[in-house]
Design a protein around this motif. Structure first.
Motif, PDB file in Angstrom:
ATOM      1  N   THR A  85      45.792  40.694  34.737  1.00  0.00           N
ATOM      2  CA  THR A  85      45.764  40.131  36.088  1.00  0.00           C
ATOM      3  C   THR A  85      46.479  41.075  37.042  1.00  0.00           C
ATOM      4  O   THR A  85      47.178  42.003  36.624  1.00  0.00           O
ATOM      5  N   SER A  86      46.346  40.804  38.332  1.00  0.00           N
ATOM      6  CA  SER A  86      46.950  41.659  39.361  1.00  0.00           C
ATOM      7  C   SER A  86      48.466  41.505  39.401  1.00  0.00           C
ATOM      8  O   SER A  86      49.021  40.485  38.998  1.00  0.00           O
ATOM      9  N   THR A  87      49.130  42.537  39.912  1.00  0.00           N
ATOM     10  CA  THR A  87      50.576  42.453  40.154  1.00  0.00           C
ATOM     11  C   THR A  87      50.873  41.949  41.567  1.00  0.00           C
ATOM     12  O   THR A  87      52.039  41.945  41.985  1.00  0.00           O
ATOM     13  N   CYS A  88      49.860  41.532  42.296  1.00  0.00           N
ATOM     14  CA  CYS A  88      50.052  40.989  43.647  1.00  0.00           C
ATOM     15  C   CYS A  88      51.018  39.800  43.598  1.00  0.00           C
ATOM     16  O   CYS A  88      50.740  38.796  42.946  1.00  0.00           O
TER      17      CYS A  88
ATOM     18  N   CYS B 191      43.747  37.504  47.399  1.00  0.00           N
ATOM     19  CA  CYS B 191      42.342  37.085  47.495  1.00  0.00           C
ATOM     20  C   CYS B 191      42.182  35.790  46.716  1.00  0.00           C
ATOM     21  O   CYS B 191      42.469  35.734  45.520  1.00  0.00           O
TER      22      CYS B 191
ATOM     23  N   MET C 180      42.313  36.796  52.143  1.00  0.00           N
ATOM     24  CA  MET C 180      40.852  36.748  52.059  1.00  0.00           C
ATOM     25  C   MET C 180      40.476  35.626  51.112  1.00  0.00           C
ATOM     26  O   MET C 180      41.202  35.361  50.157  1.00  0.00           O
TER      27      MET C 180
ATOM     28  N   ARG D  51      36.987  33.689  49.000  1.00  0.00           N
ATOM     29  CA  ARG D  51      35.602  33.803  48.588  1.00  0.00           C
ATOM     30  C   ARG D  51      35.098  32.445  48.132  1.00  0.00           C
ATOM     31  O   ARG D  51      35.836  31.699  47.496  1.00  0.00           O
TER      32      ARG D  51
ATOM     33  N   TYR E  11      32.971  32.134  36.538  1.00  0.00           N
ATOM     34  CA  TYR E  11      33.069  33.586  36.666  1.00  0.00           C
ATOM     35  C   TYR E  11      34.256  34.011  37.526  1.00  0.00           C
ATOM     36  O   TYR E  11      34.851  35.067  37.305  1.00  0.00           O
ATOM     37  N   LEU E  12      34.637  33.174  38.496  1.00  0.00           N
ATOM     38  CA  LEU E  12      35.763  33.566  39.357  1.00  0.00           C
ATOM     39  C   LEU E  12      37.066  33.633  38.571  1.00  0.00           C
ATOM     40  O   LEU E  12      37.967  34.408  38.921  1.00  0.00           O
TER      41      LEU E  12
ATOM     42  N   ALA F  76      37.300  36.887  37.035  1.00  0.00           N
ATOM     43  CA  ALA F  76      37.782  37.857  38.038  1.00  0.00           C
ATOM     44  C   ALA F  76      39.296  37.759  38.207  1.00  0.00           C
ATOM     45  O   ALA F  76      39.954  38.769  38.461  1.00  0.00           O
TER      46      ALA F  76
ATOM     47  N   MET G  35      40.678  39.734  35.308  1.00  0.00           N
ATOM     48  CA  MET G  35      40.532  41.195  35.422  1.00  0.00           C
ATOM     49  C   MET G  35      41.298  41.763  36.614  1.00  0.00           C
ATOM     50  O   MET G  35      41.309  42.974  36.814  1.00  0.00           O
TER      51      MET G  35
ATOM     52  N   SER H  87      40.916  41.236  39.977  1.00  0.00           N
ATOM     53  CA  SER H  87      40.259  41.468  41.265  1.00  0.00           C
ATOM     54  C   SER H  87      40.272  40.238  42.175  1.00  0.00           C
ATOM     55  O   SER H  87      40.072  40.357  43.379  1.00  0.00           O
ATOM     56  N   VAL H  88      40.495  39.063  41.607  1.00  0.00           N
ATOM     57  CA  VAL H  88      40.790  37.858  42.398  1.00  0.00           C
ATOM     58  C   VAL H  88      42.206  37.456  41.999  1.00  0.00           C
ATOM     59  O   VAL H  88      42.574  37.549  40.825  1.00  0.00           O
TER      60      VAL H  88
END
Lengths: 279, 279
Positions: A165-168, A175, A201, A203, A209-210, A213, A216, A218-219
């Protein structure tokens, strides 16, 4: 450790599973989701205009695909793990020894019907408290997301990719994705709207599927309301295995569904839950 | 014959093109979209957390992918059709001999950024009145939609499939798709809401890909507002070639974008335009 969900298919204890058993369950989940997914493809993007001329009554390819895939999965479980329970969207609940396979043969039915790509076969194994392995397979793109709460991989053809997952860690850079608004209660929608107003942002669309994401990276935040257990269980070990966090809007165990939110990491999730708090 | 769009890149006449020329343009559009699409993949699902540590300043994979793909397409046009005009999202307008290639290097930028699947490379050739060939390529799924207003095919790997829109002629049985609400003006949104209330099912998300679903017959009505010429031109020959109809909300030429709606057939489109009428 997550709190016990309110409805755990009637079981009151968590079943202990060894690492070796878990590895076997994970492999079974991936293999079985692949086989079932392949069986949905003949029903994907069929021309119902044509098919309806050839059959008595209305041909419903989605129902056919859903039932075929779930029967395949239930048969495989029955042969391999005859004592395990099964809970599926199409054929309901069959009690077992405390371990329960949870099936959504096609998550994203409307996406499937519309010929779009964000749908998949979901299969999880629930231990009485939480899903311990999860598989999501998109047969048209040949993508298998497979997680066991410790590690998550995306398999495609000969490729195997470790997902993180992201480090955000800041909701204002995040997102956000959700399938759509129709499943929110009025209260959940107002909670969601606060979150939506805080992110960079968002979506729409996505179904299962989200959450792939999210795994991975990206979300950063994924959420849906009115989920059933079979909509979310397979995705939990995938998200958690990639480093993410999944809870209900109140921070509880998401295994039985409801309004559920997944974040890329604990720092972000804590901000998300603050925004989702009932005021 | 469609009416002349208000802004036709300054041209006042439609350029006549022979069948042989059109076949050559169609092949070029497909081949070039494939090459450009392949160049976007190294930027798809990259871990920006990691990349940002390795570069000075912020690494923006989408901008990189967009620019790389558009440069590739512009270079190919310059080599093959040096007299043709070019209009692209990233590098603007270059006048030519009356035939203009219209490029969206990545339509569905946010989907691309989010690691989702509904995006694609768009390339059209505009004759001064209407786009005569159109290509949409999704490189991750290796799907090329290619249409010339007379016929539309979907190419994937070794497969080539003739696409036909649905025979659904009743708006109350129709599946409607739109990318999202944020692009609608207040007036267009109220027009859209009447259409949404009349259909059987609607889907959110999709960008260019939803128009591919219209061409293949699984979505019956597709619409978006505030489109630029490069968002819609490539999709017009694809939809029309499969048997569909595309116009603005007022029934006009959709080539320059705006609020645009595509239907599976003329009967359905007539009902759709009635619902979209300004009251």
């Amino acid at each position: 450790m997550l709190d016990k969900p309110e409805n755990s298919f009637g079981y009151t204890t968590k079943v202990s599973v060894s690492q070796a058993q878990k590895a076997r369950f994970l492999k079974f989940a991936g293999d079985t989701a692949r086989v079932a997914g392949a069986q949905t493809l003949p029903f994907f993007r069929v021309n119902t205009d044509v098919e309806n001329k050839h059959t008595d009554g209305r041909f419903d390819p989605v129902t056919e695909a859903d039932r075929t895939a779930e029967r395949t999965i239930r048969d495989a479980i029955g042969r391999t793990f005859p004592n395990h329970g099964i809970y599926g969207e199409e054929y309901g609940y069959k009690p077992g020894n405390g371990l329960t396979w949870v099936i959504d043969p096609i998550d994203g039915t409307r996406a499937f019907m519309s010929g779009m790509l964000h749908w998949g076969v979901l299969l999880a194994l629930f231990d009485g408290e939480t899903p311990i392995v999860g598989a999501m397979y998109q047969p048209y793109t040949d993508e298998l997301f497979l997680g066991d709460r410790e590690v998550t991989h995306l398999f495609r053809g000969q490729n195997k990719r470790l997902l993180r997952t992201s480090t955000c860690e800041d909701v204002s850079s995040a997102c956000l994705a959700t399938t759509g608004y129709d499943w929110f209660s009025t209260e959940d929608l107002s909670r969601f709207e606060r979150l939506k107003a805080a992110v960079q942002m968002y979506r729409l669309g996505g179904d299962c599927y989200l959450y792939g994401a999210v795994a991975m990276g990206s979300v950063h935040i994924g959420t849906d309301a009115s989920l059933n257990a079979y909509d979310i269980q397979a995705l939990i070990p995938i998200i958690v295995g990639a480093g993410g966090v999944v809870t209900t809007y109140d921070g509880g165990n998401p295994s039985m569904g409801g309004a559920v939110v997944a974040s890329a990491n604990h720092t972000l999730h804590s901000q998300v839950l603050d925004l989702l708090q009932t005021t």
